[in-house]
Design an enzyme around this catalytic site. Structure first.
Site, PDB file in Angstrom:
ATOM      1  N   HIS A  97       0.866  -1.175   0.000  1.00  0.00           N
ATOM      2  CA  HIS A  97       0.000   0.000   0.000  1.00  0.00           C
ATOM      3  C   HIS A  97       0.907   1.230   0.000  1.00  0.00           C
ATOM      4  O   HIS A  97       1.955   1.242   0.654  1.00  0.00           O
ATOM      5  CB  HIS A  97      -0.922   0.009   1.224  1.00  0.00           C
ATOM      6  CG  HIS A  97      -2.171  -0.795   1.026  1.00  0.00           C
ATOM      7  ND1 HIS A  97      -2.739  -1.556   2.011  1.00  0.00           N
ATOM      8  CD2 HIS A  97      -2.954  -0.947  -0.080  1.00  0.00           C
ATOM      9  CE1 HIS A  97      -3.835  -2.132   1.535  1.00  0.00           C
ATOM     10  NE2 HIS A  97      -3.982  -1.786   0.268  1.00  0.00           N
ATOM     11  N   ASP A 119       1.074   4.081   1.397  1.00  0.00           N
ATOM     12  CA  ASP A 119       1.558   4.766   2.601  1.00  0.00           C
ATOM     13  C   ASP A 119       2.796   4.087   3.196  1.00  0.00           C
ATOM     14  O   ASP A 119       3.497   4.696   3.993  1.00  0.00           O
ATOM     15  CB  ASP A 119       0.438   4.914   3.649  1.00  0.00           C
ATOM     16  CG  ASP A 119      -0.270   3.615   3.998  1.00  0.00           C
ATOM     17  OD1 ASP A 119      -0.318   2.716   3.143  1.00  0.00           O
ATOM     18  OD2 ASP A 119      -0.785   3.497   5.130  1.00  0.00           O
ATOM     19  N   HIS A 140       0.384   3.188  13.479  1.00  0.00           N
ATOM     20  CA  HIS A 140      -0.584   3.223  12.380  1.00  0.00           C
ATOM     21  C   HIS A 140      -1.904   3.805  12.884  1.00  0.00           C
ATOM     22  O   HIS A 140      -2.971   3.223  12.753  1.00  0.00           O
ATOM     23  CB  HIS A 140      -0.776   1.815  11.793  1.00  0.00           C
ATOM     24  CG  HIS A 140      -1.215   1.852  10.345  1.00  0.00           C
ATOM     25  ND1 HIS A 140      -2.532   1.833   9.965  1.00  0.00           N
ATOM     26  CD2 HIS A 140      -0.499   1.917   9.196  1.00  0.00           C
ATOM     27  CE1 HIS A 140      -2.599   1.879   8.639  1.00  0.00           C
ATOM     28  NE2 HIS A 140      -1.391   1.939   8.150  1.00  0.00           N
TER      29      HIS A 140
END
Lengths: 302, 302
Positions: free
Chosen positions: A64, A66, A265
């Site tokens: 992903h 990020d 996160h």
């Protein structure tokens, strides 16, 4: 045998004014191991005063954006600074495709060797430590990683001195379990090495729903850095996006017998995320919300 | 008819603790036009309180990493925030290849239409303004851009009121040069519009050695934002890497008859870069070193 973990980015999905994109560094001996590399990681490294040249291994949990959009810039800056040492990049299957996309991003500079390897669930031996990878439960294939220092025996300077063992390569041989001859006398490792000391262990979950595999991987670790995207009141949305709540992370830390839990996160909906910390502490006392640049030295076992 | 320029990143090649990677935004009416998008641009936009949703056009000067590595993250965050409006990306030849590499960077999200077009030296009409592109003299193909507001005539509220022109679509027709009938009387545009006012002009050089084409493009502009990577004592290295000195930028601003010069793309070797400003001001008085988040409102012509 210094071991230290620094959080470089503790946000989820999108950055906020207060949290950078996911990245974490482990300092061990003279190495820096980077885990994930979200956009802006190179600036975070600068602000944490970490020399880019010490980074020699990068582990990516999943692809992903990020967690990877900082890679092109970090590798480019290393080239800009005329790095010559190779770098080793590890990640789940698909790493090859991602790196080839990075080479295609305009005029990507290549001044030093970039080696890479796609990992399954396995354990890679790096000498003084191993890195194990386990499949997580996210919306796309991903890996959690453990850093495990190997058990070792301390070299007893006093006893070695008394036995007349010189400060030379001989000491390294003894540490590695070889007997040596000093002035005609046979010195065995047992004569100069202390008790076997268990190594230290750090586990980073990456993005995952609560996972048995991660719990198993985190068994008896000194530090677990775990996905904690939302509080429990958003459990449904949390699981839908493949993440854990703060409570989930705490339950896993407890089950695994971890010594310390750091929540990371963190969704941009939270500020200081006190509510996440409170929720985790209800289950597992030694828990805290990670902040960018928080540093966790891991003490040697007694 | 608000027109404003904000610098989002003023570094060169690599970021520093004080300067973000190259990016610049032009605010005009209800639009935000982004020029270049270095790593971290999305965080700079957040810190400048710019809504990502207002950005509808992105112009890339060239494909060195420091000017584009923020694109994947910015576009991903727009998707994360469920943008539906299309975005238009412009850049030199090779844009197609770069964007396809971005789509290949892991799980790149596509929630809204991304249109793009490779530009040569041309002028694109966007209604109230045009964007012209000219080839620069860099180490790789690149474009400088001008933003040129079209000349316009102010609507004279007093005269319109006296003539009984209602506040309706009729005023728009008059502004656009159409005659209208009000209560049986013919009203021509000349009866309610003031003198023709020349439009405002902003020019961004991107990375370039001193260039005749950029000088020509910058003719009579209100604001020239120009490459100024080094001071003159590093001229040789500067030209080798395809950049301009602060003095070069000032000479160009003077030749072009620019109203104001802002120096950007500042090498990380400089701090506040006072030496660059001093050097430029010796040649062209209205010069300053750009800083991240510096904002330049461009006043309407009298």
């Amino acid at each position: 045998m210094d071991l230290r973990v620094i959080l470089l980015g503790t946000s989820a999905g999108v950055p906020s004014k207060f949290r950078g994109m996911p990245a974490l560094a482990i300092f061990y001996l003279d190495e820096v191991l980077l885990f994930d590399c979200g956009e802006g990681t190179q600036v975070q490294l600068m602000n944490a005063n970490v020399s880019f040249m010490r980074i020699n291994k990068i582990f990516i949990t999943h692809f992903h954006g990020d967690h990877i959009y900082g890679l092109p810039g970090l590798l480019s800056t290393m080239a800009f600074n005329q790095r010559e040492d190779p770098i080793y990049i590890y990640g789940p299957r698909g790493l090859d495709k991602v790196l080839k996309a990075i080479w295609g991003l305009g005029y990507f500079p290549r001044s030093f060797p970039i080696h890479y390897r796609e990992l399954d669930e396995e354990e890679v031996d790096f000498g003084h430590y191993t890195i194990a990878s386990r499949a997580v439960a996210h919306t796309v294939p991903g890996l959690a990683y453990s850093f495990s220092e190997k058990p070792y025996r301390r070299f007893d300077e006093d006893r070695a001195g008394a036995l007349g063992v010189p400060k030379s390569k001989i000491r390294k041989d003894l540490t590695e379990g070889k007997s040596v001859i000093v002035k005609g006398k046979r010195i065995t490792p047992d004569m100069v090495l202390g008790e076997l000391i268990s190594g230290r262990k750090v586990v980073y979950s990456g993005d995952t729903r609560p996972s048995e595999a991660v719990t198993e991987l985190a068994k008896n670790c000194d530090l677990l850095v775990h996905d904690s995207t939302f509080a429990s009141d958003m459990r449904e949305e949390c699981y839908q996006y493949g993440h854990s709540t703060a409570r989930d992370a705490a339950v896993i830390a407890k089950k695994a017998g971890a010594k310390k839990l750091v929540l990371t996160h963190i969704s941009s909906r939270y500020g200081k995320a006190i509510e996440l910390e409170t929720e985790a502490k209800d289950v597992f006392g030694n828990a805290e919300v990670g902040r960018d640049f928080s540093s966790y030295p891991i003490k040697k076992a007694r």
